[in-house]
Design a protein around this motif. Structure first.
Motif, PDB file in Angstrom:
ATOM      1  N   ASP A  30      35.013  11.787  20.330  1.00  0.00           N
ATOM      2  CA  ASP A  30      35.086  11.087  21.603  1.00  0.00           C
ATOM      3  C   ASP A  30      35.636  12.056  22.648  1.00  0.00           C
ATOM      4  OD1 ASP A  30      35.659   9.426  23.793  1.00  0.00           O
ATOM      5  OD2 ASP A  30      36.019   7.706  22.505  1.00  0.00           O
ATOM      6  N   ASP A  31      34.857  12.291  23.695  1.00  0.00           N
ATOM      7  CA  ASP A  31      35.278  13.231  24.741  1.00  0.00           C
ATOM      8  C   ASP A  31      36.576  12.800  25.403  1.00  0.00           C
ATOM      9  OD1 ASP A  31      33.036  14.747  24.264  1.00  0.00           O
ATOM     10  OD2 ASP A  31      31.846  13.821  25.866  1.00  0.00           O
ATOM     11  N   LEU A  32      36.845  11.507  25.405  1.00  0.00           N
ATOM     12  CA  LEU A  32      38.056  10.995  26.035  1.00  0.00           C
ATOM     13  C   LEU A  32      39.315  11.541  25.369  1.00  0.00           C
ATOM     14  CD1 LEU A  32      39.219   9.006  28.143  1.00  0.00           C
ATOM     15  CD2 LEU A  32      39.141   7.245  26.375  1.00  0.00           C
ATOM     16  N   TYR A  33      39.205  11.840  24.052  1.00  0.00           N
ATOM     17  CA  TYR A  33      40.371  12.308  23.311  1.00  0.00           C
ATOM     18  C   TYR A  33      40.211  13.748  22.821  1.00  0.00           C
ATOM     19  CZ  TYR A  33      41.046   7.257  23.153  1.00  0.00           C
ATOM     20  OH  TYR A  33      41.181   5.941  23.501  1.00  0.00           O
ATOM     21  N   SER A  34      39.258  14.484  23.368  1.00  0.00           N
ATOM     22  CA  SER A  34      39.040  15.865  22.933  1.00  0.00           C
ATOM     23  C   SER A  34      40.148  16.799  23.396  1.00  0.00           C
ATOM     24  CB  SER A  34      37.686  16.372  23.454  1.00  0.00           C
ATOM     25  OG  SER A  34      37.643  16.317  24.874  1.00  0.00           O
ATOM     26  N   ASN A  35      40.849  16.397  24.446  1.00  0.00           N
ATOM     27  CA  ASN A  35      41.973  17.174  24.960  1.00  0.00           C
ATOM     28  C   ASN A  35      43.103  16.218  25.331  1.00  0.00           C
ATOM     29  OD1 ASN A  35      40.771  19.986  25.128  1.00  0.00           O
ATOM     30  ND2 ASN A  35      39.303  18.861  26.400  1.00  0.00           N
ATOM     31  N   GLY A  36      44.242  16.766  25.630  1.00  0.00           N
ATOM     32  CA  GLY A  36      45.348  15.931  26.078  1.00  0.00           C
ATOM     33  C   GLY A  36      46.310  15.548  24.974  1.00  0.00           C
ATOM     34  N   ASP A  37      47.228  14.648  25.326  1.00  0.00           N
ATOM     35  CA  ASP A  37      48.321  14.282  24.426  1.00  0.00           C
ATOM     36  C   ASP A  37      47.857  13.559  23.169  1.00  0.00           C
ATOM     37  OD1 ASP A  37      50.001  15.376  26.326  1.00  0.00           O
ATOM     38  OD2 ASP A  37      50.439  13.455  27.297  1.00  0.00           O
ATOM     39  N   LEU A  38      46.726  12.858  23.248  1.00  0.00           N
ATOM     40  CA  LEU A  38      46.264  12.052  22.116  1.00  0.00           C
ATOM     41  C   LEU A  38      45.293  12.794  21.196  1.00  0.00           C
ATOM     42  CD1 LEU A  38      45.697   8.621  23.900  1.00  0.00           C
ATOM     43  CD2 LEU A  38      47.630   9.309  22.471  1.00  0.00           C
ATOM     44  N   LYS A  39      45.053  14.067  21.456  1.00  0.00           N
ATOM     45  CA  LYS A  39      44.071  14.828  20.682  1.00  0.00           C
ATOM     46  C   LYS A  39      44.425  14.863  19.201  1.00  0.00           C
ATOM     47  CE  LYS A  39      41.941  19.405  20.269  1.00  0.00           C
ATOM     48  NZ  LYS A  39      41.862  20.783  20.843  1.00  0.00           N
ATOM     49  N   VAL A  40      45.670  15.194  18.880  1.00  0.00           N
ATOM     50  CA  VAL A  40      46.094  15.311  17.482  1.00  0.00           C
ATOM     51  C   VAL A  40      46.086  13.939  16.808  1.00  0.00           C
ATOM     52  CG1 VAL A  40      47.998  15.925  15.940  1.00  0.00           C
ATOM     53  CG2 VAL A  40      47.477  17.362  17.919  1.00  0.00           C
ATOM     54  N   ALA A  41      46.582  12.924  17.524  1.00  0.00           N
ATOM     55  CA  ALA A  41      46.617  11.575  16.955  1.00  0.00           C
ATOM     56  C   ALA A  41      45.209  11.079  16.660  1.00  0.00           C
ATOM     57  CB  ALA A  41      47.323  10.621  17.919  1.00  0.00           C
ATOM     58  N   TYR A  42      44.289  11.355  17.572  1.00  0.00           N
ATOM     59  CA  TYR A  42      42.911  10.901  17.371  1.00  0.00           C
ATOM     60  C   TYR A  42      42.270  11.625  16.190  1.00  0.00           C
ATOM     61  CZ  TYR A  42      38.132   9.493  18.359  1.00  0.00           C
ATOM     62  OH  TYR A  42      36.862   8.974  18.255  1.00  0.00           O
ATOM     63  N   LYS A  43      42.563  12.899  16.045  1.00  0.00           N
ATOM     64  CA  LYS A  43      42.026  13.672  14.920  1.00  0.00           C
ATOM     65  C   LYS A  43      42.514  13.093  13.600  1.00  0.00           C
ATOM     66  CE  LYS A  43      41.769  18.365  13.017  1.00  0.00           C
ATOM     67  NZ  LYS A  43      42.191  19.783  13.177  1.00  0.00           N
ATOM     68  N   ASN A  44      43.798  12.739  13.547  1.00  0.00           N
ATOM     69  CA  ASN A  44      44.345  12.136  12.329  1.00  0.00           C
ATOM     70  C   ASN A  44      43.699  10.780  12.050  1.00  0.00           C
ATOM     71  OD1 ASN A  44      46.100  14.252  11.815  1.00  0.00           O
ATOM     72  ND2 ASN A  44      47.806  13.328  12.946  1.00  0.00           N
ATOM     73  N   ALA A  45      43.465  10.009  13.096  1.00  0.00           N
ATOM     74  CA  ALA A  45      42.823   8.702  12.934  1.00  0.00           C
ATOM     75  C   ALA A  45      41.431   8.854  12.338  1.00  0.00           C
ATOM     76  CB  ALA A  45      42.754   7.986  14.277  1.00  0.00           C
ATOM     77  N   ALA A  46      40.663   9.821  12.851  1.00  0.00           N
ATOM     78  CA  ALA A  46      39.306  10.043  12.355  1.00  0.00           C
ATOM     79  C   ALA A  46      39.322  10.508  10.897  1.00  0.00           C
ATOM     80  CB  ALA A  46      38.605  11.079  13.230  1.00  0.00           C
ATOM     81  N   GLU A  47      40.320  11.315  10.549  1.00  0.00           N
ATOM     82  CA  GLU A  47      40.415  11.848   9.183  1.00  0.00           C
ATOM     83  C   GLU A  47      40.735  10.765   8.164  1.00  0.00           C
ATOM     84  OE1 GLU A  47      43.115  15.100   6.663  1.00  0.00           O
ATOM     85  OE2 GLU A  47      43.223  15.014   8.859  1.00  0.00           O
ATOM     86  N   TYR A  48      41.562   9.805   8.545  1.00  0.00           N
ATOM     87  CA  TYR A  48      42.020   8.781   7.597  1.00  0.00           C
ATOM     88  C   TYR A  48      41.250   7.465   7.697  1.00  0.00           C
ATOM     89  CZ  TYR A  48      46.066  11.453   6.037  1.00  0.00           C
ATOM     90  OH  TYR A  48      46.880  12.404   5.477  1.00  0.00           O
ATOM     91  N   ALA A  49      40.259   7.410   8.575  1.00  0.00           N
ATOM     92  CA  ALA A  49      39.533   6.154   8.783  1.00  0.00           C
ATOM     93  C   ALA A  49      38.912   5.620   7.499  1.00  0.00           C
ATOM     94  CB  ALA A  49      38.461   6.360   9.852  1.00  0.00           C
ATOM     95  N   ASN A  50      38.391   6.521   6.656  1.00  0.00           N
ATOM     96  CA  ASN A  50      37.711   6.064   5.437  1.00  0.00           C
ATOM     97  C   ASN A  50      38.675   5.608   4.350  1.00  0.00           C
ATOM     98  OD1 ASN A  50      38.753   8.478   4.562  1.00  0.00           O
ATOM     99  ND2 ASN A  50      36.792   9.424   4.070  1.00  0.00           N
ATOM    100  N   GLN A  51      39.981   5.645   4.635  1.00  0.00           N
ATOM    101  CA  GLN A  51      40.960   5.134   3.680  1.00  0.00           C
ATOM    102  C   GLN A  51      41.244   3.642   3.874  1.00  0.00           C
ATOM    103  OE1 GLN A  51      42.104   6.896   1.164  1.00  0.00           O
ATOM    104  NE2 GLN A  51      40.907   8.666   1.865  1.00  0.00           N
ATOM    105  N   ILE A  52      40.506   3.028   4.791  1.00  0.00           N
ATOM    106  CA  ILE A  52      40.704   1.606   5.074  1.00  0.00           C
ATOM    107  C   ILE A  52      39.470   0.824   4.641  1.00  0.00           C
ATOM    108  CG2 ILE A  52      41.391  -0.075   6.818  1.00  0.00           C
ATOM    109  CD1 ILE A  52      42.075   2.290   8.643  1.00  0.00           C
ATOM    110  N   ASN A  53      39.682  -0.254   3.951  1.00  0.00           N
ATOM    111  CA  ASN A  53      38.598  -1.160   3.586  1.00  0.00           C
ATOM    112  C   ASN A  53      38.741  -2.429   4.413  1.00  0.00           C
ATOM    113  OD1 ASN A  53      36.349  -2.000   1.732  1.00  0.00           O
ATOM    114  ND2 ASN A  53      37.825  -3.630   1.285  1.00  0.00           N
ATOM    115  N   PHE A  54      37.672  -2.803   5.103  1.00  0.00           N
ATOM    116  CA  PHE A  54      37.683  -4.028   5.894  1.00  0.00           C
ATOM    117  C   PHE A  54      36.916  -5.118   5.167  1.00  0.00           C
ATOM    118  CE2 PHE A  54      38.597  -0.826   9.033  1.00  0.00           C
ATOM    119  CZ  PHE A  54      39.511  -1.443   9.872  1.00  0.00           C
ATOM    120  N   LYS A  55      37.387  -6.337   5.329  1.00  0.00           N
ATOM    121  CA  LYS A  55      36.734  -7.486   4.703  1.00  0.00           C
ATOM    122  C   LYS A  55      36.386  -8.537   5.741  1.00  0.00           C
ATOM    123  CE  LYS A  55      38.099  -7.590  -0.155  1.00  0.00           C
ATOM    124  NZ  LYS A  55      36.697  -7.686  -0.625  1.00  0.00           N
TER     125      LYS A  55
END
Length: 233
Positions: A30-55
């Motif tokens: 997402d270009d909105l989070y490619s730079n700035g303060d949330l860049k690292v947080a967004y990267k971590n979110a994308a990395e761990y997204a597949n560790q969640i199962n939704f029902k």
């Protein structure tokens, strides 16, 4: 023709007494989070997204959509993935009403339940199709309007629905299509079905909100503003 298909779908929906669908989460770039303060947080979110199962669980009276962590201990990346995907808090609806409820446990405002009217989407049905989890699905698109403290935003939403499974709901309780949504793409977030269990014998988990502490979105906004003003003063 669209109305006829939808009415047939709703009629057939009554034949399904209960259902449980598992979804996996993917968070893309997402270009909105490619730079700035949330860049690292967004990267971590994308990395761990597949560790969640939704029902998505439903019976004849109610439906809910919630997350289950695959990891035994909650990880900060997992929590960030829930936040960035907009699915941190469970969704719940009584099927004979037009209201959706979400439960919150806020560090500042405490526990409360938000009540809002179910959104009516103007879906555009397209001829494009693909196979998801062994079912033939068709493409539909709409625009979702989200308004928060930062302003008003329009998001393109793409859904792949399955007419073979006449359940007019999907992730985040998106609704109004003539079939179960097996894949939902909302901006940079994708929910994809991995398991579909129709009329299972076991009793399904239905996460019900506390309806004794209902707040409207307007009330929550005012409560936050009042809290911020109290800090400033």
């Amino acid at each position: 023709m669209k109305l006829l298909i939808f009415l047939i779908s709703l009629s057939s929906f009554s034949q399904i007494k209960n259902a449980s669908i598992d979804y996996i989460l993917t968070i893309g770039e997402d270009d909105l989070y490619s730079n700035g303060d949330l860049k690292v947080a967004y990267k971590n979110a994308a990395e761990y997204a597949n560790q969640i199962n939704f029902k998505l669980n439903l019976n004849e009276k109610e439906i809910c959509f919630f997350s289950e962590n695959k990891l035994e201990n909650s990880d900060s990346g997992v929590e960030l993935a829930k936040i960035f995907s907009g699915s941190k808090n469970p969704f719940y609806m009584l099927l004979n009403t037009n209201k959706i409820y979400q439960s919150f446990d806020d560090l500042i405002l405490g526990k409360y339940t938000v009540e809002k009217q179910i959104s009516k989407y103007e879906w555009k049905l397209e001829n494009e199709s693909k196979i998801i989890s062994g079912f033939k699905c068709f493409k539909a698109v709409t625009t979702d309007v989200v308004q928060n403290r930062s302003g008003k935003f329009n998001f393109l939403v793409t859904a792949w629905y399955c007419p073979e499974i006449p359940i007019p709901y999907g992730p985040l309780l998106y609704n109004g299509l003539p079939g179960l949504i097996l894949e939902l793409n909302r901006r940079n977030v994708v929910y994809g079905a991995t398991k579909i269990d129709l009329n299972p014998k076991e009793i399904l988990t239905i996460l019900k909100p506390d309806l004794s502490i209902i707040k409207t979105e307007e009330e929550i906004t005012k409560m936050r503003e009042d809290y911020i003003n109290s800090i400033k003063n």
